[in-house]
Design a protein around this motif. Structure first.
Motif, short mmCIF file in Angstrom:
data_model
loop_
_atom_site.label_atom_id
_atom_site.label_comp_id
_atom_site.label_asym_id
_atom_site.label_seq_id
_atom_site.Cartn_x
_atom_site.Cartn_y
_atom_site.Cartn_z
N ALA A 138 0.81 -1.22 0.00
CA ALA A 138 0.00 0.00 0.00
C ALA A 138 0.84 1.27 0.00
O ALA A 138 0.49 2.25 -0.66
CB ALA A 138 -0.93 -0.01 1.21
N THR A 139 1.96 1.25 0.72
CA THR A 139 2.82 2.43 0.78
C THR A 139 3.37 2.79 -0.60
O THR A 139 3.55 3.97 -0.92
CB THR A 139 4.01 2.18 1.73
OG1 THR A 139 3.49 1.73 2.98
CG2 THR A 139 4.84 3.42 1.94
N TYR A 140 3.61 1.78 -1.43
CA TYR A 140 4.25 2.00 -2.73
C TYR A 140 3.26 1.95 -3.89
O TYR A 140 3.66 2.08 -5.04
CB TYR A 140 5.35 0.95 -2.94
CG TYR A 140 6.38 0.99 -1.86
CD1 TYR A 140 7.36 1.97 -1.85
CD2 TYR A 140 6.35 0.08 -0.81
CE1 TYR A 140 8.30 2.03 -0.84
CE2 TYR A 140 7.29 0.13 0.20
CZ TYR A 140 8.25 1.10 0.18
OH TYR A 140 9.17 1.17 1.19
N SER A 141 1.99 1.76 -3.60
CA SER A 141 0.99 1.68 -4.65
C SER A 141 0.61 3.08 -5.11
O SER A 141 -0.49 3.58 -4.86
CB SER A 141 -0.24 0.92 -4.15
OG SER A 141 -1.15 0.72 -5.20
N LYS A 142 1.53 3.72 -5.78
CA LYS A 142 1.38 5.09 -6.26
C LYS A 142 1.55 5.10 -7.78
O LYS A 142 2.15 4.20 -8.35
CB LYS A 142 2.43 5.98 -5.61
CG LYS A 142 2.40 5.92 -4.09
CD LYS A 142 2.83 7.20 -3.49
CE LYS A 142 2.85 7.18 -1.99
NZ LYS A 142 1.58 7.26 -1.35
N PRO A 143 1.02 6.12 -8.44
CA PRO A 143 1.13 6.19 -9.90
C PRO A 143 2.59 6.17 -10.39
O PRO A 143 2.88 5.59 -11.43
CB PRO A 143 0.45 7.50 -10.26
CG PRO A 143 -0.50 7.76 -9.15
CD PRO A 143 0.14 7.18 -7.92
N ALA A 144 3.51 6.79 -9.64
CA ALA A 144 4.90 6.81 -10.07
C ALA A 144 5.50 5.41 -10.11
O ALA A 144 6.25 5.05 -11.03
CB ALA A 144 5.72 7.70 -9.15
N VAL A 145 5.16 4.59 -9.14
CA VAL A 145 5.66 3.21 -9.09
C VAL A 145 4.98 2.38 -10.18
O VAL A 145 5.64 1.62 -10.90
CB VAL A 145 5.44 2.59 -7.69
CG1 VAL A 145 5.73 1.11 -7.69
CG2 VAL A 145 6.30 3.30 -6.66
N LYS A 146 3.67 2.53 -10.30
CA LYS A 146 2.93 1.74 -11.29
C LYS A 146 3.39 2.07 -12.71
O LYS A 146 3.48 1.18 -13.56
CB LYS A 146 1.43 1.98 -11.14
CG LYS A 146 0.87 1.36 -9.88
CD LYS A 146 -0.60 1.62 -9.75
CE LYS A 146 -1.14 1.01 -8.48
NZ LYS A 146 -2.58 1.23 -8.31
N SER A 147 3.69 3.33 -12.97
CA SER A 147 4.14 3.70 -14.32
C SER A 147 5.53 3.13 -14.59
O SER A 147 5.81 2.68 -15.71
CB SER A 147 4.13 5.21 -14.51
OG SER A 147 5.08 5.82 -13.67
N ARG A 148 6.39 3.12 -13.58
CA ARG A 148 7.72 2.54 -13.77
C ARG A 148 7.65 1.02 -13.96
O ARG A 148 8.39 0.46 -14.76
CB ARG A 148 8.63 2.91 -12.60
CG ARG A 148 9.13 4.33 -12.72
CD ARG A 148 9.89 4.77 -11.47
NE ARG A 148 10.48 6.09 -11.62
CZ ARG A 148 9.82 7.23 -11.55
NH1 ARG A 148 8.53 7.22 -11.35
NH2 ARG A 148 10.45 8.38 -11.70
#
Length: 194
Positions: free
Chosen positions: A106-116
């Protein structure tokens, strides 16, 4: 008599043409085998993925996020025997990188991570495509390997950036201000019919 002579001439012609084709085919097969050996050696030299976590955040994620750990483990294992082994490894990597989207913490479930992760998935799928062609473009495969390493480093740096941002303390009232700026929470301005 003329018919027999024509048959004999035709038979001789076929025998000589078959011998030429056999020699030609043998030389082409030798050239093809040599070309495949060169392709295998070049890919074997260039198949160097950075499958080790590059920072403490990535290391801790490898301990808690099983898909990430499995993906890094697959990256660090290099095939050795044949071109088919490289093709199988590319297919396995393609499956494992797709699984990264399943259980992002949950901490890393951000658009920046998902796009990478999406970019990394695209690069690995491209590698899988190019390595499974009949005529393998060596330079394209080698450049994709280096691009995958760059994207992997970018993803790990993003993990570290998220941790650093989470360590910054929030000022008093900042969370209320963020809630107020959220347009999805705004009250609609439509008139209520009377």
């Amino acid at each position: 008599m003329k018919i027999q002579f024509s048959y004999i001439l035709l038979l001789l012609l076929m025998l000589t043409s078959c011998k030429e084709d056999l020699a030609k085919r043998t030389s082409e097969n030798a050239k093809d085998a040599k070309k495949k050996d060169v392709i295998f050696e070049n890919i074997n030299k260039g198949w160097n993925f950075n499958g080790q976590p590059s920072n403490a955040t990535s290391q801790s994620l490898a301990n808690t996020w099983s898909e990430w750990r499995i993906f890094l483990n697959e990256l660090s294992q290099k095939p050795k025997s044949t071109m088919g082994a490289f093709q199988k490894k590319a297919k396995t990597l393609s499956v494992k990188v797709t699984e990264l989207n399943n259980n992002i913490p949950a901490t890393y479930s951000k658009p920046a991570v998902k796009s990478r992760i999406g970019v990394l998935t695209t690069k690995i799928n491209s590698l899988n495509l190019y390595i499974n062609l009949d005529e393998i473009p060596i330079q394209k495969v080698l450049s994709l390997i280096s691009e995958i390493n760059i994207e992997l480093a970018s993803l790990q740096a993003q993990f570290d950036e998220i941790v650093r941002k989470n360590l910054i303390p929030k000022e008093e009232g900042e969370s209320d201000l963020i809630k107020m700026l959220d347009t999805s929470r705004a009250v609609p301005t439509t008139k209520i019919p009377e």
